[in-house]
Motif scaffolding. Structure first.
Motif, PDB file in Angstrom:
ATOM      1  N   ALA A 159      -0.894 -29.039 -23.955  1.00  0.00           N
ATOM      2  CA  ALA A 159      -0.555 -29.075 -22.531  1.00  0.00           C
ATOM      3  C   ALA A 159       0.422 -30.193 -22.175  1.00  0.00           C
ATOM      4  CB  ALA A 159      -1.825 -29.223 -21.698  1.00  0.00           C
ATOM      5  N   THR A 160       0.793 -31.022 -23.147  1.00  0.00           N
ATOM      6  CA  THR A 160       1.730 -32.119 -22.905  1.00  0.00           C
ATOM      7  C   THR A 160       2.714 -32.202 -24.053  1.00  0.00           C
ATOM      8  OG1 THR A 160       0.012 -33.374 -21.746  1.00  0.00           O
ATOM      9  CG2 THR A 160       1.977 -34.580 -22.414  1.00  0.00           C
ATOM     10  N   ALA A 161       3.993 -32.365 -23.718  1.00  0.00           N
ATOM     11  CA  ALA A 161       5.027 -32.612 -24.718  1.00  0.00           C
ATOM     12  C   ALA A 161       5.571 -34.016 -24.530  1.00  0.00           C
ATOM     13  CB  ALA A 161       6.165 -31.594 -24.594  1.00  0.00           C
ATOM     14  N   TYR A 162       5.981 -34.626 -25.646  1.00  0.00           N
ATOM     15  CA  TYR A 162       6.597 -35.941 -25.636  1.00  0.00           C
ATOM     16  C   TYR A 162       7.984 -35.831 -26.261  1.00  0.00           C
ATOM     17  CZ  TYR A 162       1.658 -37.189 -25.129  1.00  0.00           C
ATOM     18  OH  TYR A 162       0.358 -37.262 -24.704  1.00  0.00           O
ATOM     19  N   PHE A 163       8.909 -36.665 -25.787  1.00  0.00           N
ATOM     20  CA  PHE A 163      10.247 -36.689 -26.370  1.00  0.00           C
ATOM     21  C   PHE A 163      10.967 -37.945 -25.900  1.00  0.00           C
ATOM     22  CE2 PHE A 163      10.808 -34.635 -22.284  1.00  0.00           C
ATOM     23  CZ  PHE A 163      12.027 -35.114 -21.811  1.00  0.00           C
ATOM     24  N   THR A 164      12.134 -38.202 -26.477  1.00  0.00           N
ATOM     25  CA  THR A 164      12.949 -39.325 -26.034  1.00  0.00           C
ATOM     26  C   THR A 164      14.415 -39.013 -26.269  1.00  0.00           C
ATOM     27  OG1 THR A 164      13.117 -41.750 -26.113  1.00  0.00           O
ATOM     28  CG2 THR A 164      13.109 -40.621 -28.209  1.00  0.00           C
ATOM     29  N   ASP A 165      15.274 -39.778 -25.619  1.00  0.00           N
ATOM     30  CA  ASP A 165      16.678 -39.908 -25.977  1.00  0.00           C
ATOM     31  C   ASP A 165      16.797 -41.327 -26.518  1.00  0.00           C
ATOM     32  OD1 ASP A 165      19.405 -40.059 -26.207  1.00  0.00           O
ATOM     33  OD2 ASP A 165      19.855 -39.299 -24.207  1.00  0.00           O
ATOM     34  N   THR A 166      16.970 -41.471 -27.833  1.00  0.00           N
ATOM     35  CA  THR A 166      16.821 -42.774 -28.476  1.00  0.00           C
ATOM     36  C   THR A 166      17.677 -43.874 -27.853  1.00  0.00           C
ATOM     37  OG1 THR A 166      16.099 -41.771 -30.549  1.00  0.00           O
ATOM     38  CG2 THR A 166      16.983 -44.004 -30.683  1.00  0.00           C
ATOM     39  N   PRO A 167      18.960 -43.658 -27.519  1.00  0.00           N
ATOM     40  CA  PRO A 167      19.710 -44.750 -26.889  1.00  0.00           C
ATOM     41  C   PRO A 167      19.137 -45.199 -25.546  1.00  0.00           C
ATOM     42  CG  PRO A 167      21.209 -43.102 -27.756  1.00  0.00           C
ATOM     43  CD  PRO A 167      19.830 -42.503 -27.821  1.00  0.00           C
ATOM     44  N   MET A 172       9.116 -40.175 -23.130  1.00  0.00           N
ATOM     45  CA  MET A 172       8.880 -39.295 -21.990  1.00  0.00           C
ATOM     46  C   MET A 172       7.708 -38.360 -22.264  1.00  0.00           C
ATOM     47  SD  MET A 172      11.400 -40.401 -20.157  1.00  0.00           S
ATOM     48  CE  MET A 172      11.426 -39.223 -18.783  1.00  0.00           C
ATOM     49  N   ARG A 173       7.098 -37.886 -21.180  1.00  0.00           N
ATOM     50  CA  ARG A 173       6.101 -36.826 -21.302  1.00  0.00           C
ATOM     51  C   ARG A 173       6.350 -35.802 -20.208  1.00  0.00           C
ATOM     52  NH1 ARG A 173       0.507 -39.829 -19.402  1.00  0.00           N
ATOM     53  NH2 ARG A 173       1.191 -40.384 -17.293  1.00  0.00           N
ATOM     54  N   VAL A 174       5.949 -34.569 -20.500  1.00  0.00           N
ATOM     55  CA  VAL A 174       6.095 -33.503 -19.517  1.00  0.00           C
ATOM     56  C   VAL A 174       4.943 -32.521 -19.706  1.00  0.00           C
ATOM     57  CG1 VAL A 174       7.637 -32.158 -21.031  1.00  0.00           C
ATOM     58  CG2 VAL A 174       7.679 -31.769 -18.562  1.00  0.00           C
ATOM     59  N   ALA A 175       4.364 -32.062 -18.611  1.00  0.00           N
ATOM     60  CA  ALA A 175       3.310 -31.047 -18.667  1.00  0.00           C
ATOM     61  C   ALA A 175       3.936 -29.717 -19.085  1.00  0.00           C
ATOM     62  CB  ALA A 175       2.636 -30.916 -17.311  1.00  0.00           C
ATOM     63  N   ILE A 176       3.259 -29.018 -19.996  1.00  0.00           N
ATOM     64  CA  ILE A 176       3.758 -27.733 -20.472  1.00  0.00           C
ATOM     65  C   ILE A 176       2.629 -26.710 -20.485  1.00  0.00           C
ATOM     66  CG2 ILE A 176       5.645 -28.692 -21.848  1.00  0.00           C
ATOM     67  CD1 ILE A 176       3.917 -28.485 -24.309  1.00  0.00           C
ATOM     68  N   ASP A 177       3.031 -25.458 -20.533  1.00  0.00           N
ATOM     69  CA  ASP A 177       2.081 -24.349 -20.585  1.00  0.00           C
ATOM     70  C   ASP A 177       1.549 -24.227 -22.013  1.00  0.00           C
ATOM     71  OD1 ASP A 177       0.770 -21.904 -20.682  1.00  0.00           O
ATOM     72  OD2 ASP A 177       2.259 -20.873 -19.458  1.00  0.00           O
ATOM     73  N   PRO A 178       0.239 -24.380 -22.233  1.00  0.00           N
ATOM     74  CA  PRO A 178      -0.298 -24.279 -23.594  1.00  0.00           C
ATOM     75  C   PRO A 178      -0.068 -22.916 -24.242  1.00  0.00           C
ATOM     76  CG  PRO A 178      -1.912 -25.262 -22.115  1.00  0.00           C
ATOM     77  CD  PRO A 178      -0.808 -24.718 -21.257  1.00  0.00           C
ATOM     78  N   GLU A 179       0.139 -21.879 -23.422  1.00  0.00           N
ATOM     79  CA  GLU A 179       0.321 -20.533 -23.965  1.00  0.00           C
ATOM     80  C   GLU A 179       1.757 -20.269 -24.417  1.00  0.00           C
ATOM     81  OE1 GLU A 179      -2.222 -18.461 -24.481  1.00  0.00           O
ATOM     82  OE2 GLU A 179      -3.500 -20.079 -23.714  1.00  0.00           O
ATOM     83  N   THR A 180       2.726 -20.961 -23.813  1.00  0.00           N
ATOM     84  CA  THR A 180       4.135 -20.687 -24.111  1.00  0.00           C
ATOM     85  C   THR A 180       4.902 -21.888 -24.630  1.00  0.00           C
ATOM     86  OG1 THR A 180       4.902 -21.236 -21.871  1.00  0.00           O
ATOM     87  CG2 THR A 180       4.158 -18.962 -22.274  1.00  0.00           C
ATOM     88  N   GLY A 181       4.413 -23.109 -24.365  1.00  0.00           N
ATOM     89  CA  GLY A 181       5.155 -24.307 -24.729  1.00  0.00           C
ATOM     90  C   GLY A 181       6.309 -24.613 -23.799  1.00  0.00           C
TER      91      GLY A 181
END
Length: 294
Positions: A159-167, A172-181
């Motif tokens: 239900a949560t994705a994490y990511f970054t822009d390294t520079p 970051m985190r964002v809520a996502i749909d567990p069924e679709t991503g």
């Protein structure tokens, strides 16, 4: 300042990749896989036998995922490909984007079987890349104007994705749909490392929801709680660790790739393990990577 836990692990592979990246593990065959992106190599290490193979690639691969016992997915600068595991035969699946000046970088499969994959300029041109969601052969752009996409991983419940822009250096985190991503809202800052030494690079999320992040330029694996609080730092014997992966049939070990990219002769002499691949030497509560669903 979080105390750094000394390295107590071992070298899994002595080969010094210019840009070691994209590690993953197949529990069905007890095999770890990773890339040298710029060297156009795919590394294969069967853990129980220590059998090592290196496969030449016709492109710059960066992410591998299991499809089924006979096939793998590879993300590259030329798009997505299906690789026959036994023969190495490659078949084009679909493009990621239409910009030939870009290449793929960090990515990971969501528990639903969809892929999140980041792209970037070959010379890390500012804001040239993006992060995409791939379901089968349907590609959806999620976030644009990204320079170096990294740290893509997912909470255990999907239900949560994490990511970054390294520079930018903000996790970051964002809520996502567990069924679709797919995202359910706008991203928010989980931990702001902007202006601090080292860059947030590849990450993986364990069964407890802890985020294990390779800190490029700082020689550490940093551990964050789901609320963004940094709780530990583990030393890696290379200045530029790039990405971790859970390995072992119990997913209780942590593999770490590294790189010597951008180093001159003096820097490489001062960093003799740069580009090698490590076992961090600690027990972790990891989890197996999901398969990519065509």
């Amino acid at each position: 300042m979080t105390e750094i836990v000394p390295f107590a692990g071992s070298i899994l592979c002595d080969v010094q990749s210019e840009l070691g990246e994209g590690p993953t593990y197949d529990p069905a065959t007890d095999t770890a896989w990773w890339f040298d992106i710029t060297g156009r190599k795919l590394h294969e290490l069967q853990l129980s036998s220590s059998t090592k193979r290196v496969h030449d690639l016709p492109f710059m691969g960066s992410v591998l995922a299991v499809i089924d016992p006979a096939r793998q997915l590879i993300a590259s600068d030329l798009g997505l490909f299906v690789r026959e595991t036994a023969s190495g035969k490659l078949t084009s699946l679909c493009p990621i984007e239409q910009n030939p000046a870009n290449r793929s970088n960090d990515g990971r499969v969501h528990p639903c079987g969809a892929l999140w994959i980041g792209t970037m300029g070959r010379a890390a041109e500012r804001e040239a890349g993006a992060i995409y969601h791939v379901s089968g052969t349907t590609v959806t752009r999620l976030f644009a104007n990204v320079t170096i996409p990294n740290s893509i991983c997912f909470a255990p419940d999907g239900a949560t994705a994490y990511f970054t822009d390294t520079p930018v250096n903000r996790l970051m985190r964002v809520a996502i749909d567990p069924e679709t991503g797919l995202p359910r809202g706008a991203p928010e800052v989980l931990n702001d490392q902007h202006g601090l030494p080292g860059g947030i690079d590849g990450s993986v999320c364990d069964a407890d929801g802890l985020i294990w992040n390779a800190r490029w330029g700082a020689g550490t694996i940093d551990v964050y709680r789901p609320d963004g609080v940094q709780i530990r730092r583990h030393a890696v014997p290379a200045t530029q660790p790039s990405c971790p992966a859970f390995i072992g049939v119990k997913a209780d070990r942590l593999l770490v790739t590294s790189a010597w990219q951008g180093m001159d002769d003096r820097a490489r002499a001062a960093d003799p393990a740069a580009g090698k691949t490590f076992d961090l030497g600690i027990d972790v509560n990891g989890r197996a990577e999901p398969v990519f669903r065509l």
